[in-house]
Design an enzyme around this catalytic site. Structure first.
Site, PDB file in Angstrom:
ATOM      1  N   LYS A  26       1.135  -1.397  -0.012  1.00  0.00           N
ATOM      2  CA  LYS A  26       0.130   0.090  -0.100  1.00  0.00           C
ATOM      3  C   LYS A  26       0.901   1.204  -0.372  1.00  0.00           C
ATOM      4  O   LYS A  26       0.421   1.939  -0.831  1.00  0.00           O
ATOM      5  CB  LYS A  26      -0.883   0.776   1.529  1.00  0.00           C
ATOM      6  CG  LYS A  26      -2.299  -0.868   1.335  1.00  0.00           C
ATOM      7  CD  LYS A  26      -2.959  -0.785   2.293  1.00  0.00           C
ATOM      8  CE  LYS A  26      -2.147  -0.773   3.927  1.00  0.00           C
ATOM      9  NZ  LYS A  26      -1.773  -2.104   4.322  1.00  0.00           N
ATOM     10  N   ARG A 101      -9.144   1.201   9.089  1.00  0.00           N
ATOM     11  CA  ARG A 101      -8.820   0.384   9.246  1.00  0.00           C
ATOM     12  C   ARG A 101     -10.075  -0.885  10.256  1.00  0.00           C
ATOM     13  O   ARG A 101     -10.122  -1.434  10.323  1.00  0.00           O
ATOM     14  CB  ARG A 101      -7.641   0.405   9.798  1.00  0.00           C
ATOM     15  CG  ARG A 101      -6.030  -0.154   9.081  1.00  0.00           C
ATOM     16  CD  ARG A 101      -5.250   0.356  10.249  1.00  0.00           C
ATOM     17  NE  ARG A 101      -3.684  -0.558   9.335  1.00  0.00           N
ATOM     18  CZ  ARG A 101      -3.064  -0.463   8.936  1.00  0.00           C
ATOM     19  NH1 ARG A 101      -2.586   1.022   9.252  1.00  0.00           N
ATOM     20  NH2 ARG A 101      -1.843  -0.744   8.723  1.00  0.00           N
ATOM     21  N   ARG A 140      11.349  -7.274   4.583  1.00  0.00           N
ATOM     22  CA  ARG A 140      11.369  -6.162   4.289  1.00  0.00           C
ATOM     23  C   ARG A 140      11.998  -5.765   5.899  1.00  0.00           C
ATOM     24  O   ARG A 140      12.469  -4.160   6.443  1.00  0.00           O
ATOM     25  CB  ARG A 140      10.199  -5.372   5.208  1.00  0.00           C
ATOM     26  CG  ARG A 140       9.830  -3.478   5.001  1.00  0.00           C
ATOM     27  CD  ARG A 140       8.298  -3.225   4.998  1.00  0.00           C
ATOM     28  NE  ARG A 140       6.824  -3.451   5.488  1.00  0.00           N
ATOM     29  CZ  ARG A 140       6.158  -2.899   6.200  1.00  0.00           C
ATOM     30  NH1 ARG A 140       5.707  -2.246   4.495  1.00  0.00           N
ATOM     31  NH2 ARG A 140       5.546  -3.258   6.404  1.00  0.00           N
ATOM     32  N   ARG A 146      12.195  -2.989  11.200  1.00  0.00           N
ATOM     33  CA  ARG A 146      10.861  -2.990  11.318  1.00  0.00           C
ATOM     34  C   ARG A 146      10.330  -3.069  12.650  1.00  0.00           C
ATOM     35  O   ARG A 146      10.420  -4.378  12.326  1.00  0.00           O
ATOM     36  CB  ARG A 146       9.837  -2.297  10.010  1.00  0.00           C
ATOM     37  CG  ARG A 146       9.322  -0.775   9.629  1.00  0.00           C
ATOM     38  CD  ARG A 146       7.810  -0.715   8.669  1.00  0.00           C
ATOM     39  NE  ARG A 146       6.823  -1.145   9.573  1.00  0.00           N
ATOM     40  CZ  ARG A 146       5.989  -0.554   8.687  1.00  0.00           C
ATOM     41  NH1 ARG A 146       5.955  -0.532   7.412  1.00  0.00           N
ATOM     42  NH2 ARG A 146       4.962  -1.465   9.613  1.00  0.00           N
ATOM     43  N   ARG A 157      -0.991  -8.769  12.920  1.00  0.00           N
ATOM     44  CA  ARG A 157      -0.800  -8.406  12.356  1.00  0.00           C
ATOM     45  C   ARG A 157      -2.015  -8.377  11.065  1.00  0.00           C
ATOM     46  O   ARG A 157      -3.075  -8.091  10.441  1.00  0.00           O
ATOM     47  CB  ARG A 157       0.209  -7.213  11.910  1.00  0.00           C
ATOM     48  CG  ARG A 157       0.160  -5.844  12.219  1.00  0.00           C
ATOM     49  CD  ARG A 157       2.105  -5.692  11.940  1.00  0.00           C
ATOM     50  NE  ARG A 157       2.061  -4.797  11.002  1.00  0.00           N
ATOM     51  CZ  ARG A 157       3.246  -4.829   9.855  1.00  0.00           C
ATOM     52  NH1 ARG A 157       4.080  -5.129   9.837  1.00  0.00           N
ATOM     53  NH2 ARG A 157       2.284  -3.610   8.996  1.00  0.00           N
TER      54      ARG A 157
END
Ligand code: AMP
Length: 202
Positions: A26, A101, A140, A146, A157
């Site tokens: 996204k 969300r 990632r 992260r 998540r």
């Protein structure tokens, strides 16, 4: 020459909302789309990470949710969006990334957009197979470090997305605003599909 679009751009076009599971791209795609377009990219994840980096009180609160892969409470999230909306001229289109969300956030956004004289133009639903999401998230985690890209937090998540965000899609489907875009494959191909979907629905 003044066209109807020039006279009332916010009504003729409308804002864009990106919905999709963690890892679907996204953020990458929203950034690619707004580049050179003059649109504003509004990512609640980026707004929260910025608060965390600046060690604000809101940042401390947000971090406790981000680190667990849980959603920051709706009131907090809606108020950070409301603050950001104040600075954006009505004629500038917004690409919302990662907001709303939850159904409560979607309802709050409807009210906020009315208040600011804006409306939702298109909702882009980006989807990709779970294997591809997991592969991207683990890449990632290594590249960006992260804290919420560790395997445990990623699983959380994805579950939270299914439970709390999937119903948001129906909220917009009822209004005929949702365009599905295949988020699998190379980044540039996805950007092309996305531009097509946005152009066709504008
Ligand atoms: P993102 O960068 O969009 O993947 O968001 C990273 C994290 O920020 C999420 O896992 C949540 O903890 C938090 N977050 C971002 N957007 C929202 C939202 N709209 N509502 C609640 N929490 C959010």
């Amino acid at each position: 020459m003044t066209t109807e679009r020039d006279a009332s751009p916010e009504l003729a076009t409308g804002d864009l909302i990106f919905i999709g599971p963690p890892g679907v791209g996204k953020g990458t795609q929203a950034k690619a789309l707004v580049q050179d377009s003059g649109w504003v990219h509004l990512s609640t994840g980026d707004l929260f990470r910025d608060q965390v980096r600046r060690h604000t009180e809101l940042g401390r609160l947000a971090k406790s949710y981000l680190d667990r892969g849980e959603y920051v409470p709706d009131e907090v999230t809606v108020s950070i969006v409301r603050e950001r909306l104040r600075d954006i001229p009505r004629s500038t289109r917004i690409a919302f990334d990662g907001f709303p969300r939850t159904v409560a956030q979607a309802e709050a956004l409807d009210a906020l957009l009315r208040e600011f004289g804006r409306r939702v133009g298109t909702v882009i639903l980006l989807e990709a197979p779970r294997d591809e999401l997991l592969a991207r998230l683990s890449g990632r985690a290594q590249a960006e470090g992260r804290a919420d890209d560790t395997p445990e937090v990623v699983a959380k998540r994805l579950a939270v997305y299914e439970e709390q965000t999937r119903p948001v899609i129906s909220h917009y489907e009822r209004r005929g605003l949702v365009r599905k875009v295949n988020g699998a494959g190379p980044v540039s191909q996805i950007t092309e599909r996305l531009r097509d979907a946005v152009e066709r629905s504008s």
